[in-house]
Enzyme design. Structure first.
Site, PDB file in Angstrom:
ATOM      1  N   HIS A   1     -27.199 -26.806   3.386  1.00  0.00           N
ATOM      2  CA  HIS A   1     -27.109 -28.152   1.820  1.00  0.00           C
ATOM      3  C   HIS A   1     -28.689 -28.167   0.933  1.00  0.00           C
ATOM      4  CE1 HIS A   1     -23.824 -28.774   3.610  1.00  0.00           C
ATOM      5  NE2 HIS A   1     -22.661 -29.991   2.670  1.00  0.00           N
TER       6      HIS A   1
ATOM      7  N   GLU B   1     -14.631 -22.937  -3.072  1.00  0.00           N
ATOM      8  CA  GLU B   1     -15.195 -22.562  -4.283  1.00  0.00           C
ATOM      9  C   GLU B   1     -14.655 -20.624  -4.885  1.00  0.00           C
ATOM     10  OE1 GLU B   1     -16.031 -23.379  -1.081  1.00  0.00           O
ATOM     11  OE2 GLU B   1     -17.152 -25.534  -1.573  1.00  0.00           O
TER      12      GLU B   1
END
Lengths: 352, 325
Positions: free
Chosen positions: B129, B60
């Site tokens: 998440h 990322e």
């Protein structure tokens, strides 16, 4: 101290094969690094300019005219100057927080650069960036970045745009040995290799990340270039105190990148003769080590070499020095006489 | 008017931009061959090719950073994070680079980049998440943050985000990808920074955004059933926030409940609350009531997660507690 005793003849050691073809292959380069087109005096001028600029910065930091953190490039001049001398106007340069040398080597205006350090409105970032954040987009000098290794993916993105636009331009990204233990360093090497980006990863290994010697913080010794095999990135080591060696090694890597061969990696062994910043008492290293490196000071050794080889006269060297000294003096004057930014500038440049 | 789901609305906005502007390209984990974790980019690789639909390594920091660099060079990248929680891994790039570059370069650099990320809890993905860090990033100057609650807004905001010359985070409520709504064929955009008064009324104002509009609308229906005239505001944009719209409404209704489905503490509704207190307290007949999800890590178990997540009952309880309605 292994690298300081290396013979200057082994300036470049390759871990990957040289390209077999390509008009700028290794065979075309004079192994001495001395070709007819090289402007030796200008290389010296640039290195001397950086040195004198940095000395002036240090003085003005002591006076309180420059604040914040100040990281000087003294000792590393041959590295930045040699590398940047190989680039074209459209190539991007991305640097770390010790960025003055790269900025000046790229030809950033010395007055505006000094004014930025003084925090003045005439500075490259109108006084909003400071020493660690020099920018000049017109010169494709894309910063001055102060989160260690944070500049690597930015550089990869600039290179991605160059690839996307189907140019043969490239991006050079400078970083120090301190960057190499950050995760994003490895992420970016992998990404660039997977996408074959036109980027030159340029490691300035000055042996210390702030006060931590490489030996204390890195498993695997002081050499980084052999590890590039992991990413399939061709890598070379070069003596960062020898401007011509740096230039030659960089030229080779640059030619490969323009030839579409993807990312390349150069590790220059270099040394800062001064502390990490002006706040550094250098308790972590002995002065003998510093002295050993200072004996290879490019500001002294390079003009001596040029004169010995008949490529310059001592008068020419003296003339360059006088010109640079005056320019640096004038840059300080320019900065001193420049106004602070207007308070209304607080709210500008936040959003486009 | 034709009805489509929010996923399709986003897809239309992205596809349009890829069709019309060669500088636009996309990057992200499994957006190409796989078609995207939430299938928003399904079919894009085939249509636009691997140079414009780039599958990235799971890195990322590297690919958000690469998007920033590409934007600084004049391209208009749209980068997908597979989950808003993964933004944490790339926070240095988003904050120190994307948001700060313009200011610290004295205005020399623009970052016309969109970061898209599914956000929010409710689908039993557990603590790592389910988080909603759009509320953190809404605090950062130098970037914009939007969060649509329906397909119409999703398309209008996506169009504006892609055209914007600043970094824009588009927080896509994961629970709403399949939500249906009317979307006209005619072109329109939604200005970033303008709230939408989705229901007008005079007795009380309910404010939320994104998935929070679901419990708010349910609560508004219930209150209307009791004969109350409810005004509902969808912020649409968390940065900038349209406080003028909020204050105008509160001056009219004199009662307000702010609602978030992200965790209650410190979130964007704390900002709205503080601003309201300072600018409109004399217009209020009671306390500014703040509703948010319980301040614990998101649990996996369905019953626990539902209890933690803000729902209409929580909104109604706040209305009752604050205003006795």
């Amino acid at each position: 101290m292994a690298s300081s005793t290396k013979s200057s003849s082994t300036t470049s050691r390759e871990t990957a094969k040289s390209p077999k073809n390509g008009k700028n292959s290794a065979a075309d380069l004079d192994k001495s690094g001395i070709g007819a087109e090289t402007d030796y005096l200008d290389l010296f001028r640039q290195m001397y300019l950086i040195r004198q600029f940095e000395i002036a910065c240090g003085e003005n930091y002591s006076k309180g005219s420059i604040r914040g953190f100040l990281h000087l490039y003294i000792g590393q001049e041959a590295t930045g100057v040699g590398a940047i001398s190989t680039l074209r106007e459209d190539d991007y340069i991305v640097s770390h927080y010790r960025d003055h040398g790269h900025a000046l080597a790229r030809g950033l205006d010395i007055n505006r650069s000094m004014a930025e350090l003084f925090g003045r409105s005439t500075g490259t970032s109108k006084g909003k960036g400071g020493s660690m954040h020099l920018f000049d987009v017109a010169k494709r000098f894309m910063g001055g970045h102060a989160i260690v290794a944070g500049q690597l993916p930015l550089a990869a993105g600039l290179a991605l745009a160059q690839q996307y636009n189907k140019t043969d331009d490239l991006t050079i990204c400078f970083f120090g040995d301190g960057s190499t233990n950050q995760g994003v360093y490895h992420e970016t090497l992998n990404l660039a290799a997977v996408w074959k980006l036109p980027i030159l990863f340029f490691l300035e290994n000055n042996m210390y990340g702030m006060g931590s010697s490489i030996e204390r913080v890195r498993a695997g010794g002081i050499d980084f270039y052999p590890g590039m095999a992991t990413y399939g990135i061709p890598a070379a080591e070069v003596d960062g105190m020898d401007v011509l060696a740096v230039k030659e090694t960089t030229e080779l890597a640059v030619a490969r990148i323009r030839n579409g061969e993807g990312p390349q990696f150069i590790e220059a062994k270099t040394f800062r003769f001064v502390g990490h910043s002006l706040a550094d008492g250098q308790k972590y290293r002995g002065q003998e080590e510093v002295k050993e490196w200072e004996e290879r000071d490019p500001i002294i050794t390079f003009p001596t070499k040029l004169i010995a080889m008949g490529l310059a006269t001592s008068d020419q060297i003296a003339e360059i020095k006088a010109g640079v000294d005056l320019a640096v003096e004038n840059s300080v004057k320019f900065a001193e006489e420049s106004p602070d930014p207007d308070l209304s500038e607080i709210h500008t440049d936040v959003l486009a | 008017m034709p009805q489509i789901v929010l996923r399709e609305a986003l897809k239309r906005g992205l596809e349009e931009a890829l069709d019309n502007d060669p500088r636009v390209f996309m990057m992200g984990e499994d957006i190409g061959e796989y078609g995207g974790a939430y299938a928003v980019t399904d079919g894009f690789l085939k249509k636009f090719g691997p140079e414009r639909i780039k599958d990235t390594p799971i890195s990322e920091q590297a690919f958000i950073g690469a998007g920033i660099g590409a934007a600084a060079a004049g391209l208009r990248p749209i980068v997908e994070l597979m989950s808003m929680s993964f933004a944490l891994v790339a926070f240095d790039q988003i904050v120190n680079m994307a948001a700060n570059l313009r200011y610290m370069s004295g205005g020399q650099i623009s970052i016309p980049m969109v970061i898209r990320a599914p956000t929010g809890a409710g689908v039993q993905l557990g603590a790592t998440h389910s988080q909603s860090f759009e509320t953190w990033l809404a605090e950062v100057p130098g970037m914009k943050v939007v969060c649509p609650s329906n397909p119409y807004d999703a398309l209008g905001l996506m169009r504006s985000a892609i055209k914007d010359d600043n970094p824009v985070l588009v927080a896509e409520p994961a629970l709403l990808y399949g939500a249906k709504g009317e979307v006209p064929d005619e072109y329109y955009e939604i200005e970033i920074g303008k709230a939408d008064v989705t229901r007008t009324g005079t007795d009380i104002t309910l404010i939320s955004y994104g998935y929070g509009m679901r419990p708010v609308n349910e609560a508004a229906d219930t209150l209307a059933g009791r004969g109350l005239s409810v005004e509902v505001i969808d912020l649409r944009s968390l940065s900038p926030i349209d406080m003028d719209a909020v204050i105008a409404s509160v001056k009219k209704t004199n009662r307000v409940v702010v609602v978030d489905t992200a965790r209650r503490r410190g979130g964007i509704m704390a900002e709205v609350t503080a601003d309201l207190q300072q600018r409109a307290s004399e217009w209020l007949d009671g306390p500014i009531m703040r509703v948010g999800s319980v301040d614990v890590p998101w649990p996996y178990n369905r019953g626990l997660e539902r209890e933690v997540l803000t729902d209409a009952a929580d909104v109604l309880a706040a209305v009752a507690e604050g205003y006795g309605l």
